[in-house]
Design a protein around this motif. Structure first.
Motif, PDB file in Angstrom:
ATOM      1  N   ASN A   7       0.850  -1.261  -0.218  1.00  0.00           N
ATOM      2  CA  ASN A   7      -0.002  -0.041   0.047  1.00  0.00           C
ATOM      3  C   ASN A   7       0.891   1.117   0.041  1.00  0.00           C
ATOM      4  O   ASN A   7       1.752   1.270   0.800  1.00  0.00           O
ATOM      5  CB  ASN A   7      -1.090   0.077   1.190  1.00  0.00           C
ATOM      6  N   TYR A   9       0.770   5.734  -0.499  1.00  0.00           N
ATOM      7  CA  TYR A   9      -0.050   6.968  -1.058  1.00  0.00           C
ATOM      8  C   TYR A   9       0.866   8.245  -1.271  1.00  0.00           C
ATOM      9  O   TYR A   9       1.983   8.151  -0.333  1.00  0.00           O
ATOM     10  CB  TYR A   9      -0.756   7.067   0.325  1.00  0.00           C
ATOM     11  N   GLN A  11       1.384  12.352  -2.336  1.00  0.00           N
ATOM     12  CA  GLN A  11       0.667  13.575  -2.695  1.00  0.00           C
ATOM     13  C   GLN A  11       1.555  14.509  -3.316  1.00  0.00           C
ATOM     14  O   GLN A  11       2.866  14.185  -3.208  1.00  0.00           O
ATOM     15  CB  GLN A  11       0.338  14.352  -1.414  1.00  0.00           C
ATOM     16  N   TYR A  22      -3.597  13.620  -5.154  1.00  0.00           N
ATOM     17  CA  TYR A  22      -3.080  12.126  -4.251  1.00  0.00           C
ATOM     18  C   TYR A  22      -2.980  11.208  -5.484  1.00  0.00           C
ATOM     19  O   TYR A  22      -3.778  11.297  -6.393  1.00  0.00           O
ATOM     20  CB  TYR A  22      -3.894  11.958  -3.013  1.00  0.00           C
ATOM     21  N   TYR A  23      -2.433  10.080  -5.097  1.00  0.00           N
ATOM     22  CA  TYR A  23      -2.139   8.916  -5.771  1.00  0.00           C
ATOM     23  C   TYR A  23      -2.229   7.713  -4.768  1.00  0.00           C
ATOM     24  O   TYR A  23      -1.066   7.875  -4.120  1.00  0.00           O
ATOM     25  CB  TYR A  23      -1.000   9.165  -6.844  1.00  0.00           C
ATOM     26  N   ALA A  24      -2.936   6.975  -4.963  1.00  0.00           N
ATOM     27  CA  ALA A  24      -2.782   5.611  -3.947  1.00  0.00           C
ATOM     28  C   ALA A  24      -2.721   4.308  -4.742  1.00  0.00           C
ATOM     29  O   ALA A  24      -3.246   4.174  -5.825  1.00  0.00           O
ATOM     30  CB  ALA A  24      -4.192   5.608  -2.965  1.00  0.00           C
ATOM     31  N   SER A  26      -2.550   0.151  -4.135  1.00  0.00           N
ATOM     32  CA  SER A  26      -2.847  -0.975  -3.135  1.00  0.00           C
ATOM     33  C   SER A  26      -3.041  -2.292  -4.074  1.00  0.00           C
ATOM     34  O   SER A  26      -3.633  -2.323  -5.051  1.00  0.00           O
ATOM     35  CB  SER A  26      -3.903  -0.768  -2.511  1.00  0.00           C
ATOM     36  N   TRP A  41      -6.599   7.995  -7.750  1.00  0.00           N
ATOM     37  CA  TRP A  41      -5.935   9.375  -7.744  1.00  0.00           C
ATOM     38  C   TRP A  41      -7.064  10.481  -7.970  1.00  0.00           C
ATOM     39  O   TRP A  41      -8.253   9.985  -8.295  1.00  0.00           O
ATOM     40  CB  TRP A  41      -4.994   9.268  -9.071  1.00  0.00           C
ATOM     41  N   GLU A  50     -10.797   5.694  -9.744  1.00  0.00           N
ATOM     42  CA  GLU A  50     -10.121   4.380  -9.516  1.00  0.00           C
ATOM     43  C   GLU A  50      -9.820   3.582 -10.810  1.00  0.00           C
ATOM     44  O   GLU A  50     -11.010   3.404 -11.430  1.00  0.00           O
ATOM     45  CB  GLU A  50     -10.769   3.600  -8.257  1.00  0.00           C
TER      46      GLU A  50
END
Length: 97
Positions: A7, A9, A11, A22-24, A26, A41, A50
């Protein structure tokens, strides 16, 4: 799944350009035995977008995750959370611009 961190995250904040993104990333197992890489994002404070990619092996998903993470860092994104911890808690030095 392995115990490896999956995971991330990021910014990217630039007040002069009114930018707060933001960009996540997982990695999660699916109900059908595959591995999915979920990318989210958008602007901080919004729902954003997503996308998910499905892989037969976790190694393939991790390779793509690392490739995307490198591209985001190159564009100025800063890691804010790794496996739910701050970069310092996770033992990673935050890479600022």
């Amino acid at each position: 799944m392995t115990q490896q961190c999956s995971n991330l995250y990021f910014q990217r904040i630039d007040p002069s350009r009114n930018m707060a993104r933001y960009y996540a990333l997982s990695i999660q197992p699916t109900l059908f035995g595959e591995i999915s890489l979920i990318r989210a994002w958008g602007r901080i404070g919004t729902l954003g977008q997503e996308m998910s990619h499905h892989f037969a092996s976790e190694a393939d998903a991790i390779a793509i995750l690392l490739q995307i993470a490198r591209r985001k860092r190159a564009k100025g994104y800063v890691a804010k959370a790794i496996c739910g911890k701050s970069p310092e808690e996770a033992g990673v030095v935050a890479q600022d611009r």
